[in-house]
Design an enzyme around this catalytic site. Structure first.
Site, PDB file in Angstrom:
ATOM      1  N   LYS A 139       1.075  -0.880   0.000  1.00  0.00           N
ATOM      2  CA  LYS A 139       0.388  -0.022   0.395  1.00  0.00           C
ATOM      3  C   LYS A 139       1.037   0.559  -0.088  1.00  0.00           C
ATOM      4  O   LYS A 139       1.490   1.454   0.941  1.00  0.00           O
ATOM      5  CB  LYS A 139      -1.020  -0.001   1.031  1.00  0.00           C
ATOM      6  N   LYS A 311      -6.481  -8.197  -2.719  1.00  0.00           N
ATOM      7  CA  LYS A 311      -8.024  -8.094  -3.115  1.00  0.00           C
ATOM      8  C   LYS A 311      -7.872  -9.358  -4.215  1.00  0.00           C
ATOM      9  O   LYS A 311      -7.098 -10.004  -3.988  1.00  0.00           O
ATOM     10  CB  LYS A 311      -7.433  -6.807  -4.694  1.00  0.00           C
TER      11      LYS A 311
HETATM   12  S1  IVH Z   1      -6.505   0.016  -4.135  1.00  0.00           S
HETATM   13  C1  IVH Z   1     -11.374   1.100  -4.255  1.00  0.00           C
HETATM   14  N1  IVH Z   1      -4.015  -0.502  -4.003  1.00  0.00           N
HETATM   15  O1  IVH Z   1      -4.499   3.285  -0.883  1.00  0.00           O
HETATM   16  C2  IVH Z   1      -9.727   1.059  -3.874  1.00  0.00           C
HETATM   17  N2  IVH Z   1      -5.087   1.128  -3.224  1.00  0.00           N
HETATM   18  O2  IVH Z   1      -6.489   3.727   2.287  1.00  0.00           O
HETATM   19  C3  IVH Z   1      -8.778   0.937  -4.170  1.00  0.00           C
HETATM   20  N3  IVH Z   1      -3.599   2.675  -1.995  1.00  0.00           N
HETATM   21  O3  IVH Z   1      -7.017   4.993  -2.463  1.00  0.00           O
HETATM   22  C4  IVH Z   1      -7.675   1.073  -3.651  1.00  0.00           C
HETATM   23  N4  IVH Z   1      -1.887   1.514  -2.348  1.00  0.00           N
HETATM   24  O4  IVH Z   1      -5.290   5.936  -2.590  1.00  0.00           O
HETATM   25  C5  IVH Z   1      -4.908   0.418  -3.462  1.00  0.00           C
HETATM   26  N5  IVH Z   1      -1.902  -1.040  -3.823  1.00  0.00           N
HETATM   27  C6  IVH Z   1      -2.775  -0.095  -3.996  1.00  0.00           C
HETATM   28  C7  IVH Z   1      -2.626   0.934  -2.693  1.00  0.00           C
HETATM   29  C8  IVH Z   1      -4.121   1.779  -2.634  1.00  0.00           C
HETATM   30  C9  IVH Z   1      -1.815   2.649  -2.384  1.00  0.00           C
HETATM   31  C10 IVH Z   1      -3.999   3.828  -1.444  1.00  0.00           C
HETATM   32  C11 IVH Z   1      -5.357   4.632  -2.528  1.00  0.00           C
HETATM   33  C12 IVH Z   1      -6.705   4.252  -1.946  1.00  0.00           C
HETATM   34  C13 IVH Z   1      -6.243   4.502  -0.347  1.00  0.00           C
HETATM   35  C14 IVH Z   1      -7.223   3.647   0.219  1.00  0.00           C
END
Ligand code: IVH
Length: 719
Positions: A139, A311
């Site tokens: 993340k 995911k």
């Molecule tokens: S998936 C439907 N994957 O984390 C949501 N988000 O706390 C899809 N983020 O708003 C997000 N790395 O800005 C996803 N590998 C990653 C991510 C990630 C950072 C951030 C993104 C999101 C926030 C949520």
């Protein structure tokens, strides 16, 4: 007068009155004023990450606004703050409504929550024990961005904003090398989503450049990335080294793949940078293994991550699972525990403070801890390095700390980073126990450790250049003489100046005289002119008249902090009375000694330090030379205003080790401070002990002075 937003800040009669007393015309004007104030507060909080008013004040403004609207419904504005939730978008950027909402992620902290996540999905989809795969990827701690490609051409880039509507940052996104301007073989419509971030190295270089030009520096890479992307002038963004990881998509005219992993591979094939730590995992056990693997590499990745995102891999299942109001059911963020990181201990430096204390400082391979790049940490004292506490008990299971070790760094709030642990399995074969110096590294004098003192001290006194410079820095500091134009940097400069040397405080007050006699006049030096030299002389002159308490504090006597200085001044009232009492107490006995000890708040240790400092063997001669240049003002009887924290709002968080919370609170209040339970823009000082969490982070965000317990005790003169 106008404030930062250009709004008038002068208080009008209408602002002061209860809503019920306002005429319609006044109410209308008041609603306009409140809309502007609340709007500015929203921008400061949500877009500039720099709140300017406390939550309580913000709520009061909103309540007042609602109350007036209730009384005068016909006057409710089209842009009424009552209809807005949180952030409004920054002026200057166009708005873009996302074709597919940009959502957030649910969080998990414990391993069990990952098993629960899997159970929940299985139940939701009624999968039983069928195979169910997930992707696991870092993340990234940056800000999300949605890129819209039409027929392979980048036509739009938008920030997340409130999830529905974002800011149009297309021109800025075009300057980011990781974002392709054109794609070949992409669906006719493709929105690529991912994270804009800044690497540690680029962040450090940017901050160094900013500091050089006197520009704004950033607290952490995330803020730097956000601040750099949200530039109205794309040329500035271009000059900032931003990067982009693609991890998702929004609207698409045809599916990218059948699986999450397949879609990520497709994005990579289209020319996006995807994270190479993305893995396919067959269930919670493998997810947790990969989580640990990513966590272990966190410190050396070169960019900030704050967890691992899992995911559901099968996109058909993702579609079935769908979304809650703001988060997908098919994904979860497994966050890392806060503010800990492993890195290499490259060296141990010894710093000499104004009281001669030899403080070991860890020089670390830079690592981000809780969003801040850390390259130094305190090692406290020689016992701490050796794996003992002050009583000789083992700490860290007795593990000592050696140069070359792999060490765990932590930050409790915004305080100086510390070393929590050592990984012996990674200890280099040639690492040797650290030998704490028994001589001052600055002046070569013997450094001794008195019984009961955890700290080894240089015995060089003012002969030691490090002690002398640190003392001078303290002397000119804010609570002390606070001489405009004579700060730490200038003190260093004058200390090393052969012609206009300032080696002790009295030298400051003879500077102008000596300058007049000197051929190499200050005004002819680089960086100085007639005006700046005269300004400095004037600023020095302005401080010749000094209150007794301030003077005493400025001397920097060990154990004698600002509060204690005022306490003592309040007791003796005149400098001369005090001096003769110190002379009388030299033998640490007799009436003068007893009187000193009788002052509530003065203990034996402080009393001894005072008497010693004023004795002929101490700094008496230097103090007398100083006082000959000054007019010392008598003290008034003790009032709370004399305290360094009088009128200030203090918040305590985390564990206090040297006193109970109740005691700390009582002491702060006795010194005229207000103790609050939560951090807001009104907070002046946060005292953060180990385990401090959200309050410390909030204080950091708000730029509030944060002290650890020792810093606090020295501020209130209780060390
Ligand atoms: S998936 C439907 N994957 O984390 C949501 N988000 O706390 C899809 N983020 O708003 C997000 N790395 O800005 C996803 N590998 C990653 C991510 C990630 C950072 C951030 C993104 C999101 C926030 C949520």
């Amino acid at each position: 007068m106008t404030d930062k937003t250009g709004n008038a800040t002068g208080t009008t009669a209408a602002e002061m009155r209860a809503p019920e007393e306002l005429s319609a015309a006044e109410a209308e004007a008041e609603l306009a004023r409140l809309a502007a104030l609340i709007g500015a507060a929203n921008i400061a909080y949500h877009q500039q990450d720099a709140p300017e008013i406390s939550d309580a004040d913000y709520d009061r403004l909103k309540q007042r606004n609602s109350r007036i609207e209730a009384l005068f419904p016909q006057l409710k504005r089209a842009d009424s703050p009552s209809d807005q939730v949180g952030a409004r978008l920054a002026d200057g950027f166009g708005k873009i409504t996302h074709a597919v909402r940009m959502l957030s992620l649910g969080n998990a902290f414990e391993d069990e929550e990952i098993t629960e996540f899997d159970d929940y999905i299985r139940k939701y989809l009624n999968l039983g024990q069928a195979d169910l795969a997930y992707t696991a990827e870092p993340k990234i701690d940056g800000l999300s961005l949605s890129l819209r490609y039409e027929n392979g051409v980048l036509v739009q880039a938008a920030t997340r904003g409130d999830g529905e509507v974002g800011e149009n940052v297309t021109e800025n996104a075009r300057t980011i090398a990781d974002i392709p301007a054109r794609l070949t073989g992409a669906p006719a419509l493709l929105e690529v989503r991912g994270e804009v971030y800044m690497s540690h190295a680029d962040f450090a270089a940017l901050n160094a450049r900013q500091a050089d030009i006197g520009g704004k520096t950033f607290a952490n890479p995330r803020n730097a990335a956000a601040g750099s992307l949200r530039q109205l002038d794309a040329a500035i963004t271009r000059a900032r080294p931003l990067r982009f990881f693609a991890y998702g998509w929004g609207a698409v005219s045809e599916p990218l793949a059948d699986t999450q992993m397949g879609a990520i591979d497709r994005l990579a094939a289209l020319g996006f940078v995807t994270n190479d730590l993305t893995r396919l995992c067959q269930g919670p056990d493998e997810m947790l293994i990969h989580y640990r693997a990513i966590e272990a590499r966190r410190a050396t990745l070169g960019y900030d991550i704050d967890g691992v995102v899992y995911k559901v891999n099968d996109l058909a299942l993702q579609a079935r699972l769908g979304f809650r109001s703001t988060t997908p059911r098919w994904a979860i963020a497994h966050k890392f525990p806060a503010e800990l990181a492993w890195t290499r201990l490259e060296g141990i430096d010894i710093q000499v403070g104004r009281t001669g204390a030899l403080s070991p400082v860890a020089r670390l391979t830079p690592v981000t801890v809780g969003g801040v790049v850390v390259s130094n940490a305190t090692l406290h004292n020689e016992d701490y390095i050796a794996g003992r506490d002050a009583r000789g008990n083992r700490i860290r299971e007795g593990k000592d700390i050696r140069v070359g070790d792999w060490v765990q760094v932590y930050r409790a709030g915004d305080v100086i980073p510390k070393i929590a642990d050592v990984d012996l399995s990674k200890r280099p074969a040639d690492a040797v126990p650290f030998v704490f110096p028994d001589h001052c590294p600055e002046c070569g004098s013997i450094a001794i450790r008195e019984e009961g003192d955890a700290v080894r001290r240089c015995t060089g006194g003012l002969v030691c250049p490090a002690q002398a410079v640190e003392k001078l820095k303290h002397f000119v500091s804010r609570g002390a003489f606070d001489i405009e134009g004579l700060g730490a940097r200038q003190v260093e400069m004058f200390y090393h100046d052969d012609q206009l040397a300032i080696r002790e405080p009295a030298d400051i007050f003879t500077l102008q005289q000596r300058d007049a006699r000197n051929l190499a006049r200050l005004k002819n030096r680089e960086g100085w002119g007639e005006k700046s030299a005269n300004n400095l002389f004037q600023a020095i002159d302005d401080k010749r008249k000094i209150p007794f308490g301030r003077l005493l504090f400025a001397l920097g006597i060990r154990h004698v902090g600002e509060a204690a200085s005022n306490l003592i001044a309040g007791h003796y009232i005149t400098w001369n009375t005090f001096l003769s009492a110190m002379d009388g107490a030299v033998g640490l006995a007799g009436a003068d000694w007893d009187e000193l000890m009788s002052i509530d708040g003065v203990g034996q240790v402080m009393a001894k330090a005072l008497v010693t400092a004023f004795s002929p063997e101490g700094e008496r001669a230097s103090i007398d030379r100083l006082v000959a240049q000054l007019e010392v003002q008598d003290a008034r009887r003790i009032v709370a205003e004399g305290s360094p924290i009088a009128g200030k709002t203090v918040v305590f968080t985390g564990t206090l080790e040297k006193m109970t919370r109740a005691e700390a609170k009582a002491r702060a209040e006795a010194l005229g401070a207000k103790v609050a339970g939560s951090v807001s823009a009104k907070t002046d000082i946060l005292v953060a002990g180990p385990g401090a969490g959200s309050k410390a982070r909030k204080a950091q965000d708000l730029g509030i002075e944060t002290l650890d317990e020792d810093g606090w005790l020295s501020l209130i003169g209780a060390t």
